[in-house]
Write an enzyme that holds these catalytic residues in place. Structure first.
Site, PDB file in Angstrom:
ATOM      1  N   ARG A 227       0.883  12.125  -8.931  1.00 33.11           N
ATOM      2  CA  ARG A 227       1.388  10.770  -8.647  1.00 33.11           C
ATOM      3  C   ARG A 227       2.812  10.583  -9.157  1.00 33.11           C
ATOM      4  O   ARG A 227       3.555   9.735  -8.680  1.00 33.11           O
ATOM      5  CB  ARG A 227       0.504   9.719  -9.318  1.00 33.11           C
ATOM      6  CG  ARG A 227      -0.927   9.647  -8.795  1.00 33.11           C
ATOM      7  CD  ARG A 227      -1.612   8.408  -9.368  1.00 33.11           C
ATOM      8  NE  ARG A 227      -3.054   8.429  -9.217  1.00 33.11           N
ATOM      9  CZ  ARG A 227      -3.711   8.035  -8.124  1.00 33.11           C
ATOM     10  NH1 ARG A 227      -3.032   7.597  -7.085  1.00 33.11           N
ATOM     11  NH2 ARG A 227      -5.026   8.073  -8.068  1.00 33.11           N
TER      12      ARG A 227
ATOM     13  N   ASP B 201      -4.069   5.463   6.569  1.00 34.89           N
ATOM     14  CA  ASP B 201      -4.533   6.715   7.175  1.00 34.89           C
ATOM     15  C   ASP B 201      -5.500   6.343   8.307  1.00 34.89           C
ATOM     16  O   ASP B 201      -5.071   5.996   9.402  1.00 34.89           O
ATOM     17  CB  ASP B 201      -5.189   7.530   6.057  1.00 34.89           C
ATOM     18  CG  ASP B 201      -5.593   8.937   6.470  1.00 34.89           C
ATOM     19  OD1 ASP B 201      -4.904   9.525   7.299  1.00 34.89           O
ATOM     20  OD2 ASP B 201      -6.598   9.445   5.945  1.00 34.89           O
TER      21      ASP B 201
ATOM     22  N   PHE C  41      -1.696  16.181   4.521  1.00 36.74           N
ATOM     23  CA  PHE C  41      -2.094  15.556   3.264  1.00 36.74           C
ATOM     24  C   PHE C  41      -0.900  15.556   2.312  1.00 36.74           C
ATOM     25  O   PHE C  41      -0.381  16.611   1.957  1.00 36.74           O
ATOM     26  CB  PHE C  41      -3.293  16.262   2.634  1.00 36.74           C
ATOM     27  CG  PHE C  41      -3.875  15.458   1.520  1.00 36.74           C
ATOM     28  CD1 PHE C  41      -4.733  14.403   1.784  1.00 36.74           C
ATOM     29  CD2 PHE C  41      -3.521  15.712   0.196  1.00 36.74           C
ATOM     30  CE1 PHE C  41      -5.250  13.623   0.757  1.00 36.74           C
ATOM     31  CE2 PHE C  41      -4.037  14.942  -0.836  1.00 36.74           C
ATOM     32  CZ  PHE C  41      -4.897  13.900  -0.555  1.00 36.74           C
TER      33      PHE C  41
ATOM     34  N   GLU D 276       0.835  -1.216   0.000  1.00 39.96           N
ATOM     35  CA  GLU D 276       0.000   0.000   0.000  1.00 39.96           C
ATOM     36  C   GLU D 276       0.860   1.252   0.000  1.00 39.96           C
ATOM     37  O   GLU D 276       2.011   1.230   0.434  1.00 39.96           O
ATOM     38  CB  GLU D 276      -0.863   0.013   1.271  1.00 39.96           C
ATOM     39  CG  GLU D 276      -2.346  -0.249   1.037  1.00 39.96           C
ATOM     40  CD  GLU D 276      -3.095   0.914   0.390  1.00 39.96           C
ATOM     41  OE1 GLU D 276      -2.507   1.659  -0.417  1.00 39.96           O
ATOM     42  OE2 GLU D 276      -4.289   1.068   0.696  1.00 39.96           O
ATOM     43  N   ASP D 277       0.278   2.337  -0.457  1.00 37.06           N
ATOM     44  CA  ASP D 277       0.992   3.608  -0.414  1.00 37.06           C
ATOM     45  C   ASP D 277       0.935   4.232   0.976  1.00 37.06           C
ATOM     46  O   ASP D 277       1.934   4.686   1.508  1.00 37.06           O
ATOM     47  CB  ASP D 277       0.435   4.595  -1.458  1.00 37.06           C
ATOM     48  CG  ASP D 277      -1.090   4.733  -1.408  1.00 37.06           C
ATOM     49  OD1 ASP D 277      -1.734   4.005  -0.633  1.00 37.06           O
ATOM     50  OD2 ASP D 277      -1.630   5.573  -2.145  1.00 37.06           O
TER      51      ASP D 277
END
Ligand code: IMP
Ligand code: MG
Length: 182
Positions: free
Chosen positions: A165, A103, A152, A99-100
């Site tokens: 991205r 959160d 963020f 996963e990136d």
């Protein structure tokens, strides 16, 4: 210019490269002599996946899954929908989710529950970024690239409104460019 929208570089390209190499070495040791399937969560995870897999020294295959959470753009609603499922069954396989970012944890909580029902031999999680402060569901993470503050972030696969991205680093978007989280 994309770079004009970046308030701050949080993690440099070199730091990412170094840490990815360390994680890949750890994973290569842990799964030595075993079957390994990397499951990448589209789209944010792909940049990390391709760099990570090229540093792995053990045989492995990859598969992809896409999810989407209903609701506002920078806020996870906790309701997750599968947009694309895996191509092949995972029963009896060692699955490592790539996963990136984690959160609130809702996406992975849902995903791991679905995948566990398919009886993999093992199921672990590798995430590039971890925003611990924002966690709403407790998720055991096996491999973490970086713990980051509650900001963020964009770049290295992570988007805001599908852009940024391609940035080689992880950066913080200028606050005036996005709606503050409520
Ligand atoms: P969670 O379900 O709240 O853990 O987050 C799920 C998804 O929200 C992540 O996989 C990302 O796609 C997105 N996300 C969370 N935080 C960020 C961020 O700082 N930048 C970009 N995307 C984010
Ligand atoms: Mg994601």
């Amino acid at each position: 210019m994309l770079l004009d929208d970046v308030a701050e570089i949080l993690i440099t390209e070199e730091q990412i490269r170094q840490r990815t190499r360390e994680l890949a070495q750890e994973i290569s040791r842990d799964y030595e002599g075993q079957d390994l399937l990397l499951v990448c969560v589209l789209k944010g995870g792909v940049v990390f996946l391709v760099d990570l897999m090229r540093e792995l020294t053990i045989p492995h295959s990859v598969d992809f899954m896409a999810t989407s959470s209903y609701g506002a753009s920078t806020e996870s609603s906790g309701v997750v929908r599968i947009l694309k499922d895996l191509d092949a069954p995972i029963e009896g396989r060692n699955v490592l989710i790539v996963e990136d970012i984690i959160d609130t944890g809702h996406t992975l909580d849902y995903l791991t529950r679905i995948l566990r029902e398919r009886n993999p031999a093992s199921l672990r999680i590798c995430t590039l970024l971890n925003k611990q402060e924002r966690r709403e569901v407790d998720i055991p993470i096996d491999y973490i690239g970086f713990n980051i503050p509650n900001k963020f972030v964009i770049g290295y696969g992570l988007d805001f409104d599908e852009l940024y991205r391609n940035l080689a680093f992880v950066g913080v978007l200028k606050p005036e460019l996005y709606e503050p989280q409520t």
